[in-house]
Design a protein around this motif. Structure first.
Motif, PDB file in Angstrom:
ATOM      1  N   ASP A 161      37.343  41.195  26.797  1.00  0.00           N
ATOM      2  CA  ASP A 161      36.434  41.287  27.945  1.00  0.00           C
ATOM      3  C   ASP A 161      36.071  39.911  28.502  1.00  0.00           C
ATOM      4  O   ASP A 161      34.996  39.734  29.082  1.00  0.00           O
ATOM      5  CB  ASP A 161      35.158  42.030  27.534  1.00  0.00           C
ATOM      6  CG  ASP A 161      35.453  43.452  27.065  1.00  0.00           C
ATOM      7  OD1 ASP A 161      36.327  44.090  27.678  1.00  0.00           O
ATOM      8  OD2 ASP A 161      34.820  43.903  26.096  1.00  0.00           O
ATOM      9  N   TYR A 162      36.964  38.950  28.344  1.00  0.00           N
ATOM     10  CA  TYR A 162      36.641  37.576  28.729  1.00  0.00           C
ATOM     11  C   TYR A 162      36.272  37.431  30.201  1.00  0.00           C
ATOM     12  O   TYR A 162      35.429  36.608  30.564  1.00  0.00           O
ATOM     13  CB  TYR A 162      37.810  36.638  28.385  1.00  0.00           C
ATOM     14  CG  TYR A 162      39.027  36.780  29.262  1.00  0.00           C
ATOM     15  CD1 TYR A 162      39.219  35.960  30.365  1.00  0.00           C
ATOM     16  CD2 TYR A 162      40.000  37.725  28.975  1.00  0.00           C
ATOM     17  CE1 TYR A 162      40.344  36.080  31.168  1.00  0.00           C
ATOM     18  CE2 TYR A 162      41.123  37.857  29.773  1.00  0.00           C
ATOM     19  CZ  TYR A 162      41.289  37.040  30.861  1.00  0.00           C
ATOM     20  OH  TYR A 162      42.398  37.181  31.650  1.00  0.00           O
ATOM     21  N   LYS A 163      36.858  38.248  31.080  1.00  0.00           N
ATOM     22  CA  LYS A 163      36.567  38.111  32.508  1.00  0.00           C
ATOM     23  C   LYS A 163      35.117  38.468  32.828  1.00  0.00           C
ATOM     24  O   LYS A 163      34.556  37.968  33.808  1.00  0.00           O
ATOM     25  CB  LYS A 163      37.523  38.968  33.333  1.00  0.00           C
ATOM     26  CG  LYS A 163      38.935  38.394  33.393  1.00  0.00           C
ATOM     27  CD  LYS A 163      39.786  39.102  34.426  1.00  0.00           C
ATOM     28  CE  LYS A 163      41.153  38.438  34.539  1.00  0.00           C
ATOM     29  NZ  LYS A 163      42.014  39.085  35.574  1.00  0.00           N
ATOM     30  N   ASN A 164      34.511  39.323  32.009  1.00  0.00           N
ATOM     31  CA  ASN A 164      33.108  39.667  32.227  1.00  0.00           C
ATOM     32  C   ASN A 164      32.189  38.476  31.976  1.00  0.00           C
ATOM     33  O   ASN A 164      31.031  38.473  32.427  1.00  0.00           O
ATOM     34  CB  ASN A 164      32.698  40.826  31.323  1.00  0.00           C
ATOM     35  CG  ASN A 164      33.389  42.123  31.691  1.00  0.00           C
ATOM     36  OD1 ASN A 164      33.820  42.296  32.834  1.00  0.00           O
ATOM     37  ND2 ASN A 164      33.518  43.026  30.738  1.00  0.00           N
ATOM     38  N   ASN A 189      33.726  35.664  35.341  1.00  0.00           N
ATOM     39  CA  ASN A 189      33.526  36.001  36.759  1.00  0.00           C
ATOM     40  C   ASN A 189      32.108  35.789  37.268  1.00  0.00           C
ATOM     41  O   ASN A 189      31.928  35.304  38.399  1.00  0.00           O
ATOM     42  CB  ASN A 189      33.980  37.437  37.017  1.00  0.00           C
ATOM     43  CG  ASN A 189      35.495  37.595  36.962  1.00  0.00           C
ATOM     44  OD1 ASN A 189      36.223  36.600  37.035  1.00  0.00           O
ATOM     45  ND2 ASN A 189      35.969  38.810  36.819  1.00  0.00           N
ATOM     46  N   PRO A 190      31.065  36.109  36.496  1.00  0.00           N
ATOM     47  CA  PRO A 190      29.711  35.837  37.008  1.00  0.00           C
ATOM     48  C   PRO A 190      29.463  34.356  37.269  1.00  0.00           C
ATOM     49  O   PRO A 190      28.729  34.004  38.202  1.00  0.00           O
ATOM     50  CB  PRO A 190      28.801  36.368  35.889  1.00  0.00           C
ATOM     51  CG  PRO A 190      29.613  37.407  35.198  1.00  0.00           C
ATOM     52  CD  PRO A 190      31.015  36.881  35.240  1.00  0.00           C
TER      53      PRO A 190
END
Length: 430
Positions: free
Chosen positions: A391-394, A397-398
């Motif tokens: 889930d690295y993009k979570n 991305n923020p």
């Protein structure tokens, strides 16, 4: 009254249990003895469904031992159901799945190790090497590549001529891209009738620009080290933000609010003169922008020699773990990814296929945009999802969004993202 209510409730429970109990797929046979199994896809559109069902029909007619049933399941639902059926030990036999997470499923024993089949039918050399790398886990293949994609720069040649630009010389670097964009802008008062270019219009997200600026280096190096907070990625974030600053965030948002599909697509409607899109975007131009004089080019590189890096994904054919018919499934996957089926898919869908020979077919190469998309695969990166940080993009991305909203400094935001991902990896033992 009470007895009737209890009987009714019991009947409802029985029906519910029956509905939730998967039907066995292990005993499927036709009257003439063919083994029947299910092939799951999410291709239900009026364009793609007939194509995949023709391929299935051709396979069924090509031999007398197997009959494949195509099962359409909506995007998203297909993978949820797949995992549920694997857990119930009753999955379908072939499924189209995401190429980036083959290793994730392999690590969780959700797909089948294909080593034994490849030992007798070595088909590895059919495919682009970068796609084959993405089906590997622990040195073994757990899927077979089916299709892929790539992003390129589409530009309006007539708009180039009107702005005094040579339509045969598209921008090669970020500096040229900005120079051309300013000449292509059409501004009336405080608003834009046409924007020459914006990095985030189209289908090339912030993360793509970050690795384009960083020599094609993604967030994770091959040795597992993190490459999130690097000088190249910091500069890319600053550069993307500079477009909002120059054009004005309100103007950018107002233009985006007018975007639609088909004739209302920003490029087709003439609201944007240059845009980043997939190769398959050519079909929309064909259907809804027939009068457009269009050119395509590789993604401009940050500086001369840094590389025209693009991003891509794709899908694979897998045998879910616990398939009742793995041998028959393998025979179908071989057919699905061989030259004839792959060429047919490419011709009908204008889609980049994984089979190299089919991609280079002369009939397809006659089309300038399709040939350009195949050539662009040489500089297209596909990344595996890291096992220790699915889930690295979570977490990243923020931080990227905060920079573009003027709420964070680029270097500090990327440092925070890298620290957060590092903590996640340590937590997961990576």
């Amino acid at each position: 009254m009470k007895t009737t209510f209890l009987m009714t409730a019991l009947l409802v429970m029985i029906l519910a249990i029956t509905a939730c109990t998967p039907q066995s797929r292990g005993a499927g046979k036709t009257a003439d003895g063919k083994t029947v199994f299910e092939f799951w896809t999410f291709w239900g559109s009026e364009t793609r469904r007939p194509v995949i069902e023709k391929i299935v029909s051709d396979f069924n007619a090509s031999q007398d031992k197997i009959e494949v049933k195509h099962v359409y399941l909506p995007w998203g639902d297909i993978w949820t159901k797949n995992l549920a059926q694997i857990a119930a030990k009753n999955p379908g036999d072939v499924i189209i799945n995401d190429i980036a997470s083959v290793n994730q499923r392999a690590s969780k024993k959700q797909n089948t190790d294909l080593s034994a089949y490849l030992a007798k039918d070595n088909i590895e050399d059919r495919f682009f090497p970068q796609l084959w790398n993405n089906v590997m886990y622990d040195g073994k293949a757990y899927a077979i590549p089916f299709n892929t994609d790539t992003r390129m720069l589409y530009y309006n040649k007539q708009a180039f001529r009107d702005a005094g630009l040579d339509p045969e010389k598209p921008p090669q670097t970020w500096d040229q891209l900005e120079e051309y964009a300013k000449k292509l802008d059409i501004k009336k008062g405080n608003t834009y009738e046409r924007i020459g270019f914006h990095p985030l219009f189209g289908d090339f997200g912030t993360d793509n620009w970050l690795f384009n600026a960083d020599g094609g280096e993604g967030y994770f190096a091959e040795d597992g080290s993190l490459k999130i907070n690097t000088p190249g990625k910091v500069e890319a974030l600053k550069w993307i933000k500079s477009w909002n600053d120059r054009l004005g965030q309100k103007n950018v948002d107002a233009m985006k609010a007018e975007f639609g599909s088909k004739q209302s697509d920003p490029f087709i409607s003439g609201k944007v003169a240059m845009i980043m899109q997939q190769g398959t975007f050519a079909t929309q131009i064909r259907d809804y922008g027939k009068d457009l004089d269009v050119g395509v080019a590789p993604v401009p590189e940050r500086t001369t020699g840094s590389g025209h890096w693009s991003g891509g994904g794709g899908f694979v054919a897998e045998i879910p773990y616990g398939s009742k018919h793995p041998d028959e499934a393998w025979e179908f996957i071989k057919y699905l990814t061989d030259y004839d089926a792959q060429k047919y898919w490419a011709v009908k869908n204008f889609d980049n296929v994984a089979n190299v020979k089919a991609s280079d077919d002369p009939e397809l190469s006659k089309n300038e945009i399709y040939k350009a998309s195949v050539d662009n695969l040489k500089v297209t990166r596909q990344f595996q999802v890291p096992l220790s940080a699915p889930d690295y993009k979570n977490l990243i991305n923020p931080q990227l969004d905060a920079v573009l909203l003027n709420n964070a400094d680029p270097a500090q935001a990327l440092q925070k993202a890298e620290s957060d991902v590092s903590a996640l990896m340590k937590q997961n033992g990576g």
